[in-house]
Every structure is written in C-alpha cells, then in structure tokens.
Write an enzyme that holds these catalytic residues in place. Structure first.
Site, PDB file in Angstrom:
ATOM      1  N   ASP A 117     -27.572  20.011  18.034  1.00 21.38           N
ATOM      2  CA  ASP A 117     -26.178  20.872  17.669  1.00 21.38           C
ATOM      3  C   ASP A 117     -27.101  21.807  18.281  1.00 21.38           C
ATOM      4  O   ASP A 117     -27.271  22.610  18.046  1.00 21.38           O
ATOM      5  CB  ASP A 117     -25.513  21.188  16.298  1.00 21.38           C
ATOM      6  CG  ASP A 117     -24.106  21.140  16.943  1.00 21.38           C
ATOM      7  OD1 ASP A 117     -23.732  22.323  17.316  1.00 21.38           O
ATOM      8  OD2 ASP A 117     -22.832  20.413  15.786  1.00 21.38           O
TER       9      ASP A 117
ATOM     10  N   THR B 266     -19.032  21.364  19.807  1.00 22.04           N
ATOM     11  CA  THR B 266     -18.932  20.101  19.190  1.00 22.04           C
ATOM     12  C   THR B 266     -18.277  18.720  19.333  1.00 22.04           C
ATOM     13  O   THR B 266     -18.596  18.209  19.611  1.00 22.04           O
ATOM     14  CB  THR B 266     -19.282  20.526  17.709  1.00 22.04           C
ATOM     15  OG1 THR B 266     -20.121  21.755  17.538  1.00 22.04           O
ATOM     16  CG2 THR B 266     -20.129  19.500  16.701  1.00 22.04           C
TER      17      THR B 266
ATOM     18  N   ARG C 115     -17.535  15.824  12.274  1.00 26.55           N
ATOM     19  CA  ARG C 115     -16.689  15.865  13.243  1.00 26.55           C
ATOM     20  C   ARG C 115     -18.133  15.522  14.212  1.00 26.55           C
ATOM     21  O   ARG C 115     -17.663  14.672  14.716  1.00 26.55           O
ATOM     22  CB  ARG C 115     -16.278  17.021  14.105  1.00 26.55           C
ATOM     23  CG  ARG C 115     -16.929  17.975  14.495  1.00 26.55           C
ATOM     24  CD  ARG C 115     -16.073  19.532  15.310  1.00 26.55           C
ATOM     25  NE  ARG C 115     -16.545  20.558  14.999  1.00 26.55           N
ATOM     26  CZ  ARG C 115     -17.452  21.474  13.839  1.00 26.55           C
ATOM     27  NH1 ARG C 115     -17.084  21.191  12.972  1.00 26.55           N
ATOM     28  NH2 ARG C 115     -17.954  22.558  14.309  1.00 26.55           N
TER      29      ARG C 115
ATOM     30  N   HIS D 140     -25.775  30.415  17.007  1.00 25.72           N
ATOM     31  CA  HIS D 140     -24.838  31.219  16.340  1.00 25.72           C
ATOM     32  C   HIS D 140     -24.937  32.173  16.278  1.00 25.72           C
ATOM     33  O   HIS D 140     -24.555  33.262  17.104  1.00 25.72           O
ATOM     34  CB  HIS D 140     -23.983  30.499  16.211  1.00 25.72           C
ATOM     35  CG  HIS D 140     -23.205  29.576  16.898  1.00 25.72           C
ATOM     36  ND1 HIS D 140     -21.681  30.723  17.650  1.00 25.72           N
ATOM     37  CD2 HIS D 140     -22.803  28.834  16.939  1.00 25.72           C
ATOM     38  CE1 HIS D 140     -21.097  29.300  18.208  1.00 25.72           C
ATOM     39  NE2 HIS D 140     -21.234  28.155  17.969  1.00 25.72           N
TER      40      HIS D 140
ATOM     41  N   ASP E 159     -25.091  17.853  22.178  1.00 29.92           N
ATOM     42  CA  ASP E 159     -23.433  18.382  21.996  1.00 29.92           C
ATOM     43  C   ASP E 159     -22.856  19.447  22.987  1.00 29.92           C
ATOM     44  O   ASP E 159     -22.410  19.658  23.957  1.00 29.92           O
ATOM     45  CB  ASP E 159     -22.405  18.680  20.735  1.00 29.92           C
ATOM     46  CG  ASP E 159     -22.998  19.662  20.255  1.00 29.92           C
ATOM     47  OD1 ASP E 159     -23.993  20.092  20.282  1.00 29.92           O
ATOM     48  OD2 ASP E 159     -22.557  19.963  18.916  1.00 29.92           O
ATOM     49  N   HIS E 160     -24.183  20.564  22.887  1.00 25.76           N
ATOM     50  CA  HIS E 160     -24.089  21.373  24.316  1.00 25.76           C
ATOM     51  C   HIS E 160     -25.583  22.586  24.057  1.00 25.76           C
ATOM     52  O   HIS E 160     -25.741  22.548  23.101  1.00 25.76           O
ATOM     53  CB  HIS E 160     -22.568  22.690  23.764  1.00 25.76           C
ATOM     54  CG  HIS E 160     -22.157  22.988  22.556  1.00 25.76           C
ATOM     55  ND1 HIS E 160     -23.500  23.793  21.713  1.00 25.76           N
ATOM     56  CD2 HIS E 160     -22.176  22.279  21.700  1.00 25.76           C
ATOM     57  CE1 HIS E 160     -22.968  24.034  20.546  1.00 25.76           C
ATOM     58  NE2 HIS E 160     -22.193  23.094  19.947  1.00 25.76           N
TER      59      HIS E 160
END
Ligand code: ZN
Length: 545
Positions: free
Chosen positions: A34, A75, A157, A303, A346-347
C-alpha cells in the site's frame, strides 16, 4: 564413442526435464504494498538484500512504466483495479468512500449493511459495491470451486477488493485480531483462531522501531525531525519510535495505530500470510490456488512522514527483508518454482508540500484545506444566488467531489445544473486546480488529455458529486497540517511496480506502457481462464514465454 554417446543420452534422459512453460503454477501470490512508488525500487535499491525485491527485480518480468490510469489514486480503487482489470467507472469502486446523494450519507467502498464481523465486534465488509469479477472469482468457477482464493491484509478494503466475490477466505485486522465478515463465513477457521490466540499482535507492545541501516544511509533523505512530519500515535517525529500508542503503560486503541504505522504491522501480516498458506494448504492440492497479500503499513508510514523521510526509506528496507523471509518460506513450503509471484501497489504518494516549499521558496505547492475551502465556496454561491437561510450550499465534499445540498437549491429556487456550472467556473480560477468539471460535463466528456481520461475512469454518475476536480501537481487535499497524501492523477501517485516472477514469464526489464489493470488479464492468460477479468487492461504478452 558410440557407447559414450549412448551413455550420455541415457544420462541426459535421467536428468529431470525442464518443466514446460505452459505448466500452471500451483500458487499465485499477489503482493500489493500500500502506497509504494515504482521509484522506491531504484532510489533505495542499494540497501536491498538478496532474497526480497532483488530476487523479483533480477528474476522477474519488470514493467518499469506501469501507471494507474484513473484520477482517484486511492486504496479502494487501486486494489479494485489489480485483479478485476477494470477501473471505477466500470467496477464501481471510484473512491475509498463516496457520498450517496439519494440516501444522503457517506458510503464506504466495502461497506455491507447485511454483514457483520466474525470473531470481533463491528460492521462487516464485503464486495457488495464491486461490480466486476476478479481473477480469483473466475478461477474459482473454472476449477469447480476446488481452487482456493485467500486474501489477507491489514486493511479490509485491500483484502476484500483483491479477493473478490467468490473468494474462499478474506481476512483483515480489527485491532488485536484477524477477522472476516459474515459475507464470507459464519465462523473463523481453526488456523485463524489459533493465530489470534497466539497473542502475536499485542506482543509488539513496547517494542521500539529503530533504524535498520547505519545512520549515514539516510543522508539522501530529508531531515529526520522535519516540522511537517506527523507524530503518529505516540511514535514521534524522529527515530527511535516507541510502539506503544499515546499511553506508554498499557494497550489502548492508539497502540494499534502505532503498530500499523511501523514495520511491525507488516511483520504481523507476513506471519498471518504464512499461517494462511499452512492452514489452507495453499499450492499443495493439485490445483492452482491464489493468495493475495496487502501490506498496509507502508501507507500509514508514508502518510505520516512523507516519501522523502528516513521512515519511508527504513520501512522499504524492512519490507524488503520481510518479503525475503516470506519468499524463503514459500520456497520451503510450496517451492518457489511452483509459484507465480506478482508485486504491485495500489497507488503512490505526493511529496509533503512543505518539503517542496522549504527547498524552493514560493514553489507552486501546498494544501487545499477543506474547511476554509468550503467556507469560500459557501460565500461565493451566496453572493451569486443569495444566502440560503436554513441549509448550507454544500452537502458534502468527498474525494474530489462537491455535492450540492438539495435543500439549499430548493430554498433559493435554483437549478442544480446552474449552480454546478457557477461553482465549476469559480473553482477553475483557484490556484490549486488542474481540472474541474460538472457531473453533466463528466458524463459527456470525450477525454482529450491524460488528466481527463483518468478523471473519466474515476467517474460514476451516482458516485461522483455535482462538481468533480483534480488538483495540480504538488497540491494535496488537507485536513491536517502535517504529512502528505495521494489521490490525484499525477505520476507520483499513479506510477507503481508491476513485476511478475514465475516460469510463464521471460525475465527482463519491459519499458512498454503497462498498468496494474493488466495484472488480471495477464494472469488469466497464464492460467488459461476462458473468461478473463478486465476490459481496461491487456495481456502483457511481450513478457510471456
Ligand atoms: Zn492505499
């Protein structure tokens, strides 16, 4: 001579034949990290050990130009793309959550009011909002449900959207336990209960996350105690980071946040993935099984501290070691030659805006603070259409969408289309905006640029607001004043690893355009599935034997 030749032929005959490249793998392992930019694999390469990323980079088919082709690089949408081969405009997962205008509430992408957690308290998650099948779904059907598809992650998720609708087991973390929802099962398998009872998750309380490398290895990073870093659940801004949560003396909910914002979150998940391989006998039952592993801690760390931090370098190095251990485990348990390993993400993530402006004064970078922005919009619409007495103009701001309040429209007697157009015209003049469209414009849009195409793929008429926008590079949506985010159509958010390692692939570096949407269709080709997932992806045939 002749005897010698005969002897040689006999000898050669006795050698095990190389397996035909068409032979199917017994286990497909899809690893999604992630928030993991492709460039981490080059920027941090000198610090990798032999068995982790290097193993994939040297023996795999490495697609170096793989980008998500949607604008809401998040995500939920990212994980939905990886094994469906479709984007949110088709699979419905446009964002992590969206505002449901009819129900007038926010809907989480894997929410399912009909499901509850199993073995833990809380609302259950499921793929109810996902509109397309995954690779695993098609494999389950094609194998008469003999193939097992197991998906595990720290986040629900990630696990749910890679696993799909027909998975045999989907598990994620709820504080100290791994859980599933009643969509998948009514009770936890014995191996999950055993894992939960082992106390692994709480066992990290009081551990300290310190640097894995000598201090000079971090010289290319930003300073360790930058004021624009977060302090994440008692972790603090600089190494060493105590993993206790805000309360140093006992386990509280913030301990679990601290754990997940450290490499220990990935250690826990890797241990659970090993338990899944053993517990479900994956890759050992004469059919092809699938294991999806979604490591979430890299995202929490990214983050909080940003992609140029000591922490993200260290987290990447720890991930490399965790993957090396996991691949060694797979080799012992299943045999790596029987595995097909996929690595993706995912990114990516944007640089911390203040890191940019601290180095280039006055640079075009910053945060669009959501609450002040809403106040500016309220004032602007009231000047134009008169102030509504009872309601506000904005009903919700969610994932680059602004939803107008139907009560305010009714009160002022104005049409949603007229107000949407006025709002879009206002926002286009804002410094941070790259592109702004009304919902009707999005519906009719024939994309003429990369940004427009990516926005179109994140657009769904019922899940996108009255106005939909994308920010310029180095601008992020801000709720707080530290750390950074992702969710825009720029390369730093969209460019991720896509690597395949397995017998079906020709190792090498592939510079052709690719995307995570190609993973589902490519795996389907390798597995001989008649109904490949997809529509937006292609088979990466240049890398197939
Ligand atoms: Zn993510």
């Amino acid at each position: 001579m002749r005897t010698l030749l005969t002897a040689l032929l006999v000898f050669l005959h006795l050698l095990p034949l190389p397996a035909a490249s068409t032979e199917r793998p017994s286990l497909v392992v899809v690893v999604s990290i992630d928030q993991f930019r492709q460039e981490y694999l080059t920027r941090f390469a000198a610090h990798f050990a032999d068995g982790g990323f290097r193993r994939l980079l040297s023996r795999g088919a490495v697609f170096t130009n793989a980008e998500f082709d949607h604008s809401l690089t998040m995500t939920g949408p990212g994980h939905a793309v990886i094994l469906t081969g479709t984007y949110g405009n088709v699979n419905g997962i446009t964002a992590n959550s969206w505002w449901d205008a009819a129900a007038r509430r926010e809907v989480y992408c894997v929410a399912d009011p009909a499901a509850t957690l199993v073995g833990a308290a809380g609302n259950g998650s499921s793929p109810a909002n996902l509109m397309t099948p995954t690779l695993g779904d098609e494999l389950r059907l094609a194998s008469g449900f003999r193939a097992r598809v197991v998906s595990v992650s720290n986040k629900d998720r990630a696990a749910v959207l890679m696993g799909g609708k027909l998975a045999s087991g989907v598990f994620w973390m709820a504080e100290s336990t791994f859980t599933t929802s009643t969509y998948y099962a009514t009770s936890l398998p014995g191996w999950v209960r055993e894992f939960n009872n082992s106390g692994v998750v709480n066992g990290y309380f009081g551990r300290v996350w310190d640097r894995a490398l000598p201090e000079d290895a971090y010289a290319g990073c930003d300073r360790d105690d930058a004021p624009y870093e977060g302090t994440g659940a008692g972790l603090g801004r600089a190494f060493p980071h105590p993993v206790t949560g805000e309360d140093r003396t006992r386990i509280t909910p913030s301990y679990y946040s601290a754990l997940l914002t450290s490499p220990f979150g990935s250690e826990v998940l890797a241990a659970f993935a090993r338990a899944a391989v053993r517990g479900e006998q994956l890759g050992k039952r004469g059919v092809t099984d699938v294991l999806c592993v979604g490591f979430s801690s890299n995202d929490y760390v990214g983050h909080t501290y940003g992609p140029n931090s000591h922490e993200v370098l260290d987290m990447t190095v720890c991930t490399d070691r965790i993957l090396a251990d996991f691949f060694n485990f797979l080799d012992e348990e299943v045999g790596l030659r029987n595995c097909l390993i996929v690595l993706t993400s995912d990114h990516g993530v944007a640089p911390v805006p203040e890191y940019v402006t601290a180095n280039v004064a006055g640079a075009d970078a910053g945060r669009v603070m959501v609450e002040p922005a809403k106040a500016m919009i309220e004032a602007s619409l009231s000047r134009r259409f008169g102030p509504p007495a009872r309601a506000k103009w904005i009903e919700a701001v969610s994932n680059n969408s602004i939803h107008l309040n139907p009560d305010a429209l009714r009160e002022r007697g104005v049409d949603a289309a007229v107000v949407s157009q006025a709002l879009a015209d206002t926002l286009r003049r804002w410094k941070a905006m790259a592109a702004v469209f009304t919902n009707a414009q999005m519906a009719a849009l024939s994309p003429s640029s990369t940004i427009e195409r990516r926005m179109k793929r994140s657009y769904h008429p019922l899940r996108t607001g009255d106005v939909f926008y994308a920010l310029k590079p180095y601008w992020i949506e801000g709720y707080g004043t530290t750390g950074t985010s992702h969710g825009e159509p720029h390369a730093y958010d969209a460019h991720v690893p896509v690597i395949f390692a397995g017998r079906a692939f020709r190792p090498g570096t592939y510079r052709t355009a690719a995307s995570p949407a190609d993973i589902g269709p490519t795996l389907a080709a390798v597995l001989g599935l008649v109904f490949p997932p997809g529509g937006d992806g292609r088979v990466l045939s240049e890398a197939l034997r």
